[in-house]
Design a protein around this motif. Structure first.
Motif, mmCIF file in Angstrom:
data_model
loop_
_atom_site.group_PDB
_atom_site.id
_atom_site.type_symbol
_atom_site.label_atom_id
_atom_site.label_comp_id
_atom_site.label_asym_id
_atom_site.label_seq_id
_atom_site.Cartn_x
_atom_site.Cartn_y
_atom_site.Cartn_z
ATOM 1 N N GLU A 121 0.833 -1.208 0.000
ATOM 2 C CA GLU A 121 0.000 0.000 0.000
ATOM 3 C C GLU A 121 0.865 1.255 0.000
ATOM 4 O OE1 GLU A 121 -3.244 -0.026 -0.362
ATOM 5 O OE2 GLU A 121 -3.434 -2.207 -0.226
ATOM 6 N N ALA A 122 0.266 2.346 -0.419
ATOM 7 C CA ALA A 122 0.967 3.633 -0.491
ATOM 8 C C ALA A 122 1.263 4.170 0.911
ATOM 9 C CB ALA A 122 0.125 4.641 -1.263
ATOM 10 N N ASP A 123 2.399 4.828 1.056
ATOM 11 C CA ASP A 123 2.812 5.370 2.347
ATOM 12 C C ASP A 123 1.777 6.294 2.986
ATOM 13 O OD1 ASP A 123 5.101 3.912 2.111
ATOM 14 O OD2 ASP A 123 6.446 5.623 1.896
ATOM 15 N N PRO A 124 1.150 7.215 2.237
ATOM 16 C CA PRO A 124 0.146 8.074 2.885
ATOM 17 C C PRO A 124 -1.017 7.273 3.481
ATOM 18 C CG PRO A 124 0.817 9.040 0.803
ATOM 19 C CD PRO A 124 1.397 7.646 0.852
ATOM 20 N N ASP A 125 -1.434 6.211 2.791
ATOM 21 C CA ASP A 125 -2.503 5.367 3.326
ATOM 22 C C ASP A 125 -2.026 4.641 4.578
ATOM 23 O OD1 ASP A 125 -4.268 6.090 1.301
ATOM 24 O OD2 ASP A 125 -3.642 4.421 0.019
ATOM 25 N N LEU A 126 -0.820 4.068 4.512
ATOM 26 C CA LEU A 126 -0.280 3.391 5.689
ATOM 27 C C LEU A 126 -0.228 4.333 6.890
ATOM 28 C CD1 LEU A 126 2.723 1.373 4.213
ATOM 29 C CD2 LEU A 126 0.601 0.447 5.156
ATOM 30 N N TRP A 127 0.274 5.513 6.677
ATOM 31 C CA TRP A 127 0.404 6.476 7.765
ATOM 32 C C TRP A 127 -0.973 6.796 8.365
ATOM 33 C CZ3 TRP A 127 3.640 7.892 11.165
ATOM 34 C CH2 TRP A 127 3.415 9.037 11.915
ATOM 35 N N ASP A 128 -1.943 7.080 7.509
ATOM 36 C CA ASP A 128 -3.281 7.414 8.001
ATOM 37 C C ASP A 128 -3.909 6.247 8.761
ATOM 38 O OD1 ASP A 128 -3.217 10.018 7.059
ATOM 39 O OD2 ASP A 128 -4.273 9.545 5.206
ATOM 40 N N TRP A 129 -3.717 5.032 8.279
ATOM 41 C CA TRP A 129 -4.279 3.861 8.958
ATOM 42 C C TRP A 129 -3.581 3.604 10.288
ATOM 43 C CZ3 TRP A 129 -3.920 0.317 4.057
ATOM 44 C CH2 TRP A 129 -4.894 0.699 3.129
ATOM 45 N N LEU A 130 -2.265 3.657 10.283
ATOM 46 C CA LEU A 130 -1.514 3.315 11.494
ATOM 47 C C LEU A 130 -1.628 4.371 12.582
ATOM 48 C CD1 LEU A 130 1.662 1.723 9.881
ATOM 49 C CD2 LEU A 130 -0.260 0.550 10.981
ATOM 50 N N ALA B 224 -7.028 -6.292 11.254
ATOM 51 C CA ALA B 224 -6.328 -7.081 12.283
ATOM 52 C C ALA B 224 -4.851 -6.703 12.374
ATOM 53 C CB ALA B 224 -6.480 -8.574 12.013
ATOM 54 N N ILE B 225 -4.177 -6.598 11.247
ATOM 55 C CA ILE B 225 -2.744 -6.296 11.271
ATOM 56 C C ILE B 225 -2.501 -4.862 11.727
ATOM 57 C CG2 ILE B 225 -2.560 -5.734 8.804
ATOM 58 C CD1 ILE B 225 0.102 -7.546 10.855
ATOM 59 N N VAL B 226 -3.330 -3.929 11.291
ATOM 60 C CA VAL B 226 -3.185 -2.539 11.721
ATOM 61 C C VAL B 226 -3.419 -2.438 13.224
ATOM 62 C CG1 VAL B 226 -4.228 -0.231 11.574
ATOM 63 C CG2 VAL B 226 -3.623 -1.474 9.488
ATOM 64 N N ASP B 227 -4.427 -3.142 13.744
ATOM 65 C CA ASP B 227 -4.667 -3.136 15.190
ATOM 66 C C ASP B 227 -3.453 -3.666 15.951
ATOM 67 O OD1 ASP B 227 -7.169 -2.038 14.874
ATOM 68 O OD2 ASP B 227 -8.256 -3.924 15.202
ATOM 69 N N GLU B 228 -2.837 -4.723 15.447
ATOM 70 C CA GLU B 228 -1.633 -5.261 16.116
ATOM 71 C C GLU B 228 -0.490 -4.263 16.095
ATOM 72 O OE1 GLU B 228 0.024 -9.004 15.523
ATOM 73 O OE2 GLU B 228 -1.869 -10.089 15.807
ATOM 74 N N ILE B 229 -0.274 -3.625 14.961
ATOM 75 C CA ILE B 229 0.824 -2.659 14.866
ATOM 76 C C ILE B 229 0.566 -1.486 15.802
ATOM 77 C CG2 ILE B 229 1.981 -1.018 13.321
ATOM 78 C CD1 ILE B 229 1.447 -3.107 11.051
ATOM 79 N N ARG B 230 -0.655 -1.003 15.834
ATOM 80 C CA ARG B 230 -1.002 0.090 16.753
ATOM 81 C C ARG B 230 -0.775 -0.325 18.203
ATOM 82 N NH1 ARG B 230 -6.867 1.870 14.492
ATOM 83 N NH2 ARG B 230 -6.217 3.019 12.627
ATOM 84 N N ALA B 231 -1.169 -1.546 18.555
ATOM 85 C CA ALA B 231 -1.012 -2.029 19.929
ATOM 86 C C ALA B 231 0.457 -2.081 20.331
ATOM 87 C CB ALA B 231 -1.669 -3.386 20.098
ATOM 88 N N LEU B 232 1.325 -2.494 19.422
ATOM 89 C CA LEU B 232 2.760 -2.540 19.729
ATOM 90 C C LEU B 232 3.315 -1.154 19.991
ATOM 91 C CD1 LEU B 232 4.129 -5.171 17.197
ATOM 92 C CD2 LEU B 232 3.975 -5.391 19.674
ATOM 93 N N ASP B 233 2.764 -0.166 19.316
ATOM 94 C CA ASP B 233 3.244 1.195 19.492
ATOM 95 C C ASP B 233 2.876 1.735 20.876
ATOM 96 O OD1 ASP B 233 4.615 3.488 18.403
ATOM 97 O OD2 ASP B 233 2.649 4.465 18.311
ATOM 98 N N ARG B 234 1.857 1.145 21.497
ATOM 99 C CA ARG B 234 1.442 1.598 22.833
ATOM 100 C C ARG B 234 2.185 0.890 23.950
ATOM 101 N NH1 ARG B 234 -3.747 1.779 20.099
ATOM 102 N NH2 ARG B 234 -4.093 -0.389 20.628
ATOM 103 N N VAL B 235 2.921 -0.159 23.606
ATOM 104 C CA VAL B 235 3.629 -0.938 24.624
ATOM 105 C C VAL B 235 4.882 -0.231 25.061
ATOM 106 C CG1 VAL B 235 4.820 -3.104 25.071
ATOM 107 C CG2 VAL B 235 2.694 -3.092 23.768
#
Length: 84
Positions: free
Chosen positions: A52-61, A73-84
């Motif tokens: 996917e395009a970087d602007p989309d990735l950034w907005d989703w993450l 599911a994958i975006v939720d996991e990546i977001r969760a890791l950022d909060r750890v």
């Protein structure tokens, strides 16, 4: 890990390097912490996400936009890791 698995991980690591420190950190963290224990479906979603395009990735993450349904599911996991 087998040679094929090492090669796949190396390709994913290369593709996860997006050129922005923030995206590199978010995507690299998931690779480092979760890839080995992820099931094949989640691994496939991560692989597709890297297409996917970087602007989309950034907005989703960052939560500015909801991710495409396939990536929830994958975006939720990546977001969760950022909060750890």
């Amino acid at each position: 890990m087998s040679d094929a698995a090492d090669a796949r991980l190396g390709r994913l690591r290369w593709r996860a390097r997006r050129g922005t420190r923030e995206l590199d950190r978010l995507l690299g963290a998931w690779l480092d912490r979760r890839y080995a224990g992820a099931d094949e479906a989640l691994r496939a979603d991560f692989d597709a996400l890297l297409g996917e395009a970087d602007p989309d990735l950034w907005d989703w993450l960052t939560g500015h936009l909801d991710p495409a349904p396939r990536y929830v599911a994958i975006v939720d996991e990546i977001r969760a890791l950022d909060r750890v």
